[in-house]
Write a protein that holds these residues in place. Structure first.
Motif, short mmCIF file in Angstrom:
data_model
loop_
_atom_site.label_atom_id
_atom_site.label_comp_id
_atom_site.label_asym_id
_atom_site.label_seq_id
_atom_site.Cartn_x
_atom_site.Cartn_y
_atom_site.Cartn_z
N ALA A 147 110.89 -6.58 -44.11
CA ALA A 147 110.75 -6.88 -45.54
C ALA A 147 112.12 -7.18 -46.15
O ALA A 147 112.26 -8.15 -46.92
N ILE A 148 113.11 -6.37 -45.80
CA ILE A 148 114.46 -6.61 -46.33
C ILE A 148 115.04 -7.90 -45.77
O ILE A 148 115.60 -8.73 -46.50
N GLU A 149 114.89 -8.09 -44.45
CA GLU A 149 115.45 -9.29 -43.81
C GLU A 149 114.83 -10.56 -44.38
O GLU A 149 115.57 -11.50 -44.76
N ILE A 150 113.50 -10.62 -44.46
CA ILE A 150 112.84 -11.83 -44.92
C ILE A 150 113.13 -12.09 -46.40
O ILE A 150 113.33 -13.22 -46.83
N THR A 151 113.18 -11.02 -47.20
CA THR A 151 113.51 -11.18 -48.62
C THR A 151 114.90 -11.79 -48.79
O THR A 151 115.09 -12.75 -49.55
N LEU A 152 115.88 -11.23 -48.08
CA LEU A 152 117.25 -11.74 -48.20
C LEU A 152 117.35 -13.18 -47.69
O LEU A 152 118.01 -14.03 -48.31
N LEU A 153 116.68 -13.46 -46.56
CA LEU A 153 116.71 -14.82 -46.02
C LEU A 153 116.03 -15.80 -46.98
O LEU A 153 116.55 -16.91 -47.22
N PHE A 154 114.89 -15.41 -47.51
CA PHE A 154 114.16 -16.29 -48.43
C PHE A 154 115.02 -16.62 -49.64
O PHE A 154 115.13 -17.79 -50.04
N LEU A 155 115.63 -15.60 -50.25
CA LEU A 155 116.45 -15.82 -51.44
C LEU A 155 117.69 -16.66 -51.12
O LEU A 155 118.02 -17.60 -51.85
N ILE A 191 118.30 -18.73 -48.51
CA ILE A 191 118.01 -20.10 -48.09
C ILE A 191 117.46 -20.91 -49.26
O ILE A 191 117.80 -22.09 -49.42
N SER A 192 116.63 -20.31 -50.09
CA SER A 192 116.11 -21.01 -51.26
C SER A 192 117.26 -21.42 -52.19
O SER A 192 117.26 -22.53 -52.74
N TYR A 193 118.21 -20.52 -52.35
CA TYR A 193 119.36 -20.84 -53.21
C TYR A 193 120.19 -21.97 -52.60
O TYR A 193 120.62 -22.89 -53.31
N LEU A 194 120.40 -21.91 -51.28
CA LEU A 194 121.15 -22.97 -50.61
C LEU A 194 120.44 -24.31 -50.77
O LEU A 194 121.09 -25.33 -51.03
N VAL A 195 119.13 -24.31 -50.63
CA VAL A 195 118.35 -25.55 -50.80
C VAL A 195 118.51 -26.06 -52.22
O VAL A 195 118.67 -27.27 -52.45
N GLY A 196 118.49 -25.15 -53.21
CA GLY A 196 118.68 -25.56 -54.60
C GLY A 196 120.03 -26.21 -54.83
O GLY A 196 120.14 -27.20 -55.56
N VAL A 197 121.07 -25.64 -54.23
CA VAL A 197 122.41 -26.21 -54.35
C VAL A 197 122.47 -27.60 -53.70
O VAL A 197 123.02 -28.55 -54.26
N LEU A 198 121.89 -27.71 -52.50
CA LEU A 198 121.88 -29.00 -51.82
C LEU A 198 121.14 -30.06 -52.62
O LEU A 198 121.57 -31.22 -52.70
N GLN A 199 120.02 -29.67 -53.23
CA GLN A 199 119.26 -30.61 -54.03
C GLN A 199 120.04 -31.06 -55.27
O GLN A 199 119.83 -32.17 -55.77
N MET A 200 120.93 -30.19 -55.74
CA MET A 200 121.73 -30.55 -56.91
C MET A 200 122.75 -31.64 -56.56
O MET A 200 123.09 -32.49 -57.36
N TYR A 201 123.24 -31.61 -55.31
CA TYR A 201 124.29 -32.54 -54.91
C TYR A 201 123.78 -33.71 -54.06
O TYR A 201 124.46 -34.73 -53.96
N ILE A 202 122.62 -33.53 -53.42
CA ILE A 202 122.07 -34.60 -52.60
C ILE A 202 120.84 -35.17 -53.30
O ILE A 202 119.83 -34.47 -53.45
N PRO A 203 120.87 -36.42 -53.73
CA PRO A 203 119.73 -36.99 -54.44
C PRO A 203 118.48 -37.01 -53.57
O PRO A 203 118.56 -37.21 -52.35
N PRO A 204 117.31 -36.78 -54.17
CA PRO A 204 116.07 -36.84 -53.40
C PRO A 204 115.88 -38.16 -52.66
O PRO A 204 115.30 -38.20 -51.59
N SER A 210 110.74 -18.38 -38.14
CA SER A 210 109.55 -19.05 -38.69
C SER A 210 109.42 -18.84 -40.20
O SER A 210 109.05 -19.76 -40.92
N CYS A 211 109.72 -17.64 -40.68
CA CYS A 211 109.54 -17.37 -42.11
C CYS A 211 110.62 -18.02 -42.97
O CYS A 211 110.35 -18.50 -44.06
N SER A 212 111.87 -18.01 -42.50
CA SER A 212 112.95 -18.59 -43.30
C SER A 212 112.91 -20.11 -43.29
O SER A 212 113.64 -20.76 -44.04
N THR A 213 112.06 -20.70 -42.46
CA THR A 213 111.85 -22.15 -42.49
C THR A 213 111.11 -22.57 -43.76
O THR A 213 111.29 -23.69 -44.25
N ILE A 214 110.28 -21.67 -44.32
CA ILE A 214 109.39 -22.01 -45.43
C ILE A 214 110.14 -22.50 -46.67
O ILE A 214 109.79 -23.55 -47.23
#
Length: 302
Positions: free
Chosen positions: A17-25, A27-40, A69-73
């Protein structure tokens, strides 16, 4: 229920639960940053299903990302919102947890280059083929419409106080991540809870006894058991030596790794928040088919 089983299950639940929560948060934040700098548009061009190279690029992206598998989501959700090609997104979904560098390295150390090479080529070929076929068969319609929507980042919890002050761009990303996490949290904890209970209740000796080399159904059995038995693929590979010593065939071990890494129960429950049932069934069919085909074909060829 045995006290040791409960203790083991609770310990695994807390860890996952701790591992997946931390990974989800994270990786989601990293994706958000990438989306800010890399146009869709850039993502769509690179991972376009109209371009055959897009499938190879998606597989390569999956191979270099050290995700389970979970952090891919959360990464997949970012690709969906960027409107990357559906087929290439599916290639990433299949390839990412199976071909990450840690798994390939451990496979090479534990089993040697022959087994590792066959595992890599098989997982890569099935991932690309499945992604292509799922797009051609029109499975994109089974993605839930709300997944395409960008999260409302204007406010989050106590930050909504009627103020019109501009929000820092980094905080806006975090607010969107947190909103996504709150939606996914019930799925995460249900999946982790069930998977942890099964993990604590099913000993490796029992798996080895049913997946021995003398059992013709050992490979499909190992593939199916791998899905609810949520163990990181790295841990499965490390446990494979004693399993092999207890009589489990290499084909069955490969099927167990593909089943547990490619379609863990927690991942399937998380995917339910994004896909309709038809897509979930197709996803499980691909992973189980990959596990069984790779396990049996290895036994026939080597």
């Amino acid at each position: 229920m045995n006290t040791d089983v409960v203790t083991s299950a609770l310990g695994m639940f807390a860890f996952l639960a701790i591992e997946i929560t931390l990974l989800f948060l994270a990786i989601s934040y990293l994706v958000g940053v990438l989306q800010m700098y890399i146009p869709p548009e850039r993502i769509r061009n690179v991972l376009s299903s109209q371009n055959g190279k897009g499938y190879v690029m998606a597989a390569f992206l999956g191979a270099i990302t050290p995700f389970c598998s979970c952090s891919t989501i959360p990464f997949l959700k970012g690709l969906i919102r960027a409107q990357a090609g559906f087929g290439t997104m599916m290639v990433f979904l299949f390839a990412s947890p199976l071909l990450n560098p840690m798994i390939i390295g451990l496979f090479a150390v534990t089993f040697g280059l022959e087994v590792t090479g066959y595992y890599f080529v098989s997982a890569l070929a099935v991932s690309i083929t499945a992604g292509y076929l799922l797009e051609k068969l029109g499975f994109e319609k089974y993605v839930k419409p709300e997944v395409y929507a960008e999260p409302d980042q204007r406010c989050c919890g106590s930050t909504c106080s009627g103020s019109t002050e501009p929000v820092n761009k980094w905080m806006k990303i975090w607010q969107g991540v947190w909103k996504d996490f709150k939606k996914a949290m019930p799925y995460i904890f249900v999946g982790v809870g069930v998977g942890s209970l099964i993990y604590g209740a099913i000993p490796t000796d029992w798996i080895a006894s049913f997946a021995g080399a003398d059992n013709p159904f050992a490979i499909p059995f190992a593939a199916i058991v791998g899905i609810p038995l949520y163990i990181r693929a790295e841990a499965v590979i490390l446990l494979s030596a004693p399993l092999a010593a207890k009589g489990m065939s290499i084909g069955a071990i490969v099927a167990l790794v593909i089943g547990s890494a490619g379609a863990s129960l927690t991942e399937v429950i998380l995917l339910k928040s994004m896909f309709r049932n038809q897509m979930i069934v197709a996803f499980l069919t691909v992973v189980l088919g990959m596990a069984v085909a790779t396990g049996y074909s290895y036994g026939l060829l080597f």
